[in-house]
Design a protein around this motif. Structure first.
Motif, short mmCIF file in Angstrom:
data_model
loop_
_atom_site.label_atom_id
_atom_site.label_comp_id
_atom_site.label_asym_id
_atom_site.label_seq_id
_atom_site.Cartn_x
_atom_site.Cartn_y
_atom_site.Cartn_z
N THR A 188 4.62 14.00 -11.75
CA THR A 188 4.37 12.65 -11.26
C THR A 188 3.36 12.70 -10.12
N HIS A 189 2.30 11.91 -10.26
CA HIS A 189 1.27 11.84 -9.23
C HIS A 189 1.35 10.47 -8.56
N HIS A 190 1.12 10.43 -7.27
CA HIS A 190 1.16 9.19 -6.51
C HIS A 190 -0.23 8.85 -6.02
N SER A 191 -0.60 7.58 -6.10
CA SER A 191 -1.88 7.15 -5.57
C SER A 191 -1.82 7.10 -4.05
N PRO A 192 -2.96 7.22 -3.36
CA PRO A 192 -2.97 7.07 -1.90
C PRO A 192 -2.38 5.74 -1.45
N VAL A 234 -6.57 14.56 -2.00
CA VAL A 234 -6.30 14.27 -3.41
C VAL A 234 -6.42 15.56 -4.20
N ASP A 235 -5.34 15.92 -4.91
CA ASP A 235 -5.31 17.21 -5.61
C ASP A 235 -6.07 17.19 -6.93
N CYS A 236 -5.96 16.10 -7.67
CA CYS A 236 -6.58 16.05 -8.98
C CYS A 236 -6.93 14.62 -9.31
N VAL A 237 -7.76 14.48 -10.34
CA VAL A 237 -8.13 13.15 -10.81
C VAL A 237 -7.71 13.00 -12.26
#
Length: 360
Positions: free
Chosen positions: A130-134, A65-68
């Motif tokens: 755009t970020h994707h959840s696991p 995970v790159d960022c929160v």
């Protein structure tokens, strides 16, 4: 005068061979399983249709995970601070720790939890990226057996020089947890001469000052905070566990090496069959009533020269567990890397103190 044809027309160059075409699918799957990193596997998917079809069959997957991201960090933190300001000195100490774990836990929930309204397909938009959840990333993997997720940092905000590590295993609830802490760590120096500790001066008992100078209070905070972090991770993994029935091993760690949550095949199946009990106060698994064993050393010098000040080891099992909480074998086998694995083995040889904690 007749013009001869160029050599390339008489002897055309042989077509270059793609050696991957000669490899069976089983060999390529071995390679992809060694890669494991989900970003690298995603790049492999666009190489060819064959690669794309094989990547979905990978059994060993790693997600870093790159960022929160959290939409309500400021409001949540301000409310925590206002409540803490109205309480006593112990609450101020607890705020220093909890204030450091609220923000990552909220963000962790956004990453691993079900998508919220307005989030299409589990995607989160921030600053044009755009970020994707696991959960979303893993939806196309059909045969995952071994899954590792690594967070960018630990949840517990601790001061520089303080050591705090935990490892927990869960089924539908907490199975056991081991916590290793120290108020300070002195790294070995080539110029420092190691002074042997006289065993006759150290009976293994906790000094009276440990109770009067806030030492015990601080260890209670460490224990509660570590259990909150572990139970929050466990709660937020539910969608992934429910979606992927082939999972045999699940590990959720962080790049700081602060905490590790593990679930084996039997524990994963237990969670699918027996729903967890959620805490009514927050999005985390309810921590059951606990039996704990504590070992303490004011100063602990490890074989490599590292010195731990206020070294503390806490072993935890639910009160209803039939397994003995002080069983040295499972405590000593806690997967802390060296030199801290040696610290665990040294601490369990000291005097044991028993504690109990109610469910929370």
């Amino acid at each position: 005068m007749a013009r001869s044809d160029p050599p390339s027309r008489i002897h055309p160059e042989p077509r270059q061979t793609d050696h991957f075409d000669h490899l069976p699918d089983s060999i390529l799957l071995l390679v992809f399983n060694k890669i494991s990193d989900v970003k690298s596997l995603g790049r492999c998917c666009v190489v060819s249709r064959r690669f794309h079809s094989l990547v979905t069959q990978v059994e060993n997957v790693l997600i870093r995970v790159d960022c929160v991201i959290s939409d309500d960090d400021n409001s949540s933190l301000s409310s925590i601070k206002s409540r803490s300001a109205a309480s006593g000195p112990f609450s101020n100490l607890f705020r220093l720790v909890v204030g450091g774990i609220v923000k990552p836990l909220q963000a962790l929930g956004q990453f691993l939890g079900a998508r919220r309204s307005g989030d299409e397909g589990g995607e989160i938009e921030q600053g044009g990226v755009t970020h994707h959840s696991p959960t979303q990333v893993l939806k196309n993997f059909e045969e995952i057996r071994y899954l590792r997720i690594e967070l960018p940092s630990g949840e517990l905000g601790i001061d520089d020089g303080v050591l705090l590590k935990w490892r927990a295993e869960f089924g539908s609830t907490l199975d056991h947890c081991v916590i290793l802490g120290a108020s300070s760590v002195i790294q070995p120096s080539p110029t420092r001469v190691s002074q042997p500790v006289e065993s006759s001066d150290d009976t293994g008992s906790i000094p009276e000052s440990f109770y009067t100078n806030g030492g015990l209070k601080l260890r209670v905070v460490w224990t509660i905070s570590s259990l909150i972090a572990a139970s929050a991770r466990h709660y937020l993994l539910q969608p992934i566990i429910a979606e992927h029935k082939t999972l045999r091993s699940l590990v959720l760690s962080d790049s700081d090496g602060q905490g590790v949550l593990c679930m084996n095949k039997d524990q994963l199946e237990e969670l699918r069959v027996k729903p967890l009990s959620a805490s009514s106060a927050s999005k985390r698994t309810l921590v059951p009533a606990l039996n704990m064993r504590l070992w303490y050393a004011p100063t602990l010098e490890l074989p490599d020269g590292t010195v731990l000040k206020g070294a503390t080891l806490v072993a935890i099992r639910p009160s209803e567990s039939k397994k003995e909480v002080s069983d040295v074998l499972w405590v000593s086998s806690a997967a802390f890397g060296e030199p801290y694995k040696a610290a665990v083995k040294m601490l369990v040889k000291r005097k044991t103190y028993c504690l109990e904690m109610n469910s929370f």
